[in-house]
Design a protein around this motif. Structure first.
Motif: not given
Length: 506
Positions: A220-231
């Motif tokens: 979940a942490d990696h997925a959140d990191n991806v989401a933040r970077r895309v935003l």
């Protein structure tokens, strides 16, 4: 399809579904229904049942592709959730069902690349292929950024398709209690995750995963990191909900830029995949297999001998090359990596790239074997295979039995390979060797779908902790011990040493 083939296609009668009646076409004793909508969804929202219809709906052409690179300009993202059904016209019993989830690195592909008419006729069996949302639309985790439904959407799409098949397949002649979950590559990862969901319990009878990546689940942490970077890439960090209206080309371009940076900056390196979010996927899938929750589900795990060759020869080489080497070095140290590579060089076949073979074992073969061990130890029936045949079709003709070689033979219409319109790969005639290996592979699949075992025990024993047989699809088909030879011994010694260090520091 030529005019003569087209003349052979006859319309079917209407078949009732929970959404409304549909019609398809019949050809060579197989009824085909394409582009059947099983759900609809707004961007970053959970899929829901489509609006019902009263008049028979013609389902004779594949549905819209899920938005993906190369298919963005005219994509209809609200209408991509469809499935395709091939059903033998004459059957004296309810037939078993192969439910197939396509691969494509979680960003490309679709059910239209897999024509199931040949398998349906030779089973006989029901063949179902599905579409699901891809790339950011299916895998970007935004539920912690205010879009409450946006987590594991692609997996929920697959679950919605499975529910639709369970509710409707009997009307096409199928047995809803004899469904085999199957998938290749990214689709295999989804199969492994889907099989462990509480919502899927009791909805399938067996599972087949071909070339599942080594890490089937993302943190979940990696997925959140991806989401933040895309935003951040879209300048939407302060207004995440605005991503709903970002044009598709702009959204996918931002994801591509983020992905290139992640490959170098993070241990995981990948952008998308099923996510251990605690809600849709409440537990690590391997833990579910290990505790025996799925011991009643027969499982077939397969891979190709030279899985990594395709990714090494891509331009630039795929990110998983760097991340896999990095992970092995992290686990065993630089000395351990060098020891492994030296053994692979010393034992290489004349036509083998030792570096590729090491990476294939690390990323593909060994994790699949570990999952087989978990399932077998928990009391489950499991079979392990490797596809060693080089199909006379590019890219395999030049790269060997690399990623997807088994899939090309599985879906072939003997004596020809089929076209793959989404991948833009042409089919072509098969050699006698292709036909021999493909026929054996298809027969094993259809036997597994029908009986829960890919072969009689004498020809292909199930995977057991003490013997660990590995079936080799080549000429001839044969069985070898999985952990035989110097390479396996080095892996075992390094792993044992690593475990000792962990105990000492624990």
């Amino acid at each position: 399809m030529n005019e003569e083939q087209d003349r052979d296609r006859m319309p079917t009668g209407a078949v009732s579904t929970t959404n409304g009646p549909i019609t398809g076409v019949e050809q060579n004793g197989v009824r085909c229904f394409k582009g059947v909508p099983f759900a609809t969804a707004r961007r970053f929202a959970k899929a829901i049942s489509p609006v019902a219809w009263a008049e028979p709906r013609r389902c004779t052409s594949y549905g819209a592709y899920a938005p993906q690179p190369g298919h963005l300009d005219h994509a209809d993202e609200n209408a991509c959730l469809s499935l395709n059904i091939w059903a033998p016209a004459e059957a004296d019993r309810a037939l078993p069902v192969l439910f197939f989830i396509h691969g494509g690195a979680f960003v490309t592909g679709g059910g239209a690349d897999y024509d199931g008419s040949f398998l349906a006729a030779h089973g006989p069996a029901m063949i179902v292929t599905i579409n699901y949302r891809l790339g950011p639309l299916g895998f970007l985790q935004l539920h912690r950024q205010g879009l409450a439904e946006a987590n594991n959407l692609a997996l929920q799409d697959a679950l919605a398709a499975l529910d639709w098949v369970r509710d409707n397949i009997v009307n096409f002649g199928g047995d809803p209690d004899a469904i085999t979950l199957s998938g290749q590559s990214a689709g295999a990862s989804l199969v492994i995750a889907l099989a462990t969901l509480p919502q899927a319990k009791g909805k399938f009878a067996r599972a087949l995963a071909l070339s599942a990546p080594g890490r089937n689940i993302m943190s979940a942490d990696h997925a959140d990191n991806v989401a933040r970077r895309v935003l951040d890439e879209l300048d939407l960090a302060h207004d995440p909900a605005a991503i709903i209206s970002v044009p598709l080309p702009k959204l996918f371009a931002a994801v591509e830029r983020v992905g290139r940076r992640l490959a170098d900056e993070t241990e995981q390196g990948t952008v998308f995949g099923p996510v251990l979010d605690g809600s849709v996927i409440p537990r690590e899938p391997r833990d579910v297999f290990a505790d025996g929750s799925l011991r009643d589900i027969p499982l077939w795990l397969g891979s190709c001998r030279d899985e990594m060759a395709m990714f090494l020869k891509s331009t630039p080489p795929a990110a998983m090359i760097r991340t896999t080497e990095r992970q092995v070095r992290t686990a065993f140290g630089d000395a351990g990596w060098c020891r492994l590579l030296s053994y692979y060089r010393a034992t290489a076949r004349l036509d083998e790239d030792p570096y590729e073979a090491l990476l294939s074992d690390a990323f593909w073969h060994r994790p699949m074997a570990d999952l087989a061990r978990l399932h077998a130890a928990a009391g489950g029936a499991v079979w392990l295979s490797r596809f060693d045949h080089r199909p006379a079709l590019e890219p395999f003709l030049s790269q060997g039995p690399t990623h997807g070689a088994d899939n090309a033979c599985l879906w072939a219409h003997l004596p020809n390979f089929v076209d793959r319109p989404i991948l833009k790969r042409e089919g072509g005639p098969m050699t006698p060797a292709d036909i021999d290996v493909a026929a054996r592979f298809q027969a094993s699949l259809l036997r597994f779908v029908t009986s829960g075992a890919p072969d009689v025990a004498e020809a292909w024993p199930r995977f057991e902790p003490r013997s660990e047989p590995l079936a080799i699809f080549g000429q001839p088909f044969h069985i070898v011990p999985l952990n035989d030879g110097a390479r396996a011994r080095v892996w075992a010694e390094l792993s044992a040493g690593n475990n000792d260090k962990m105990r000492e520091t624990g």
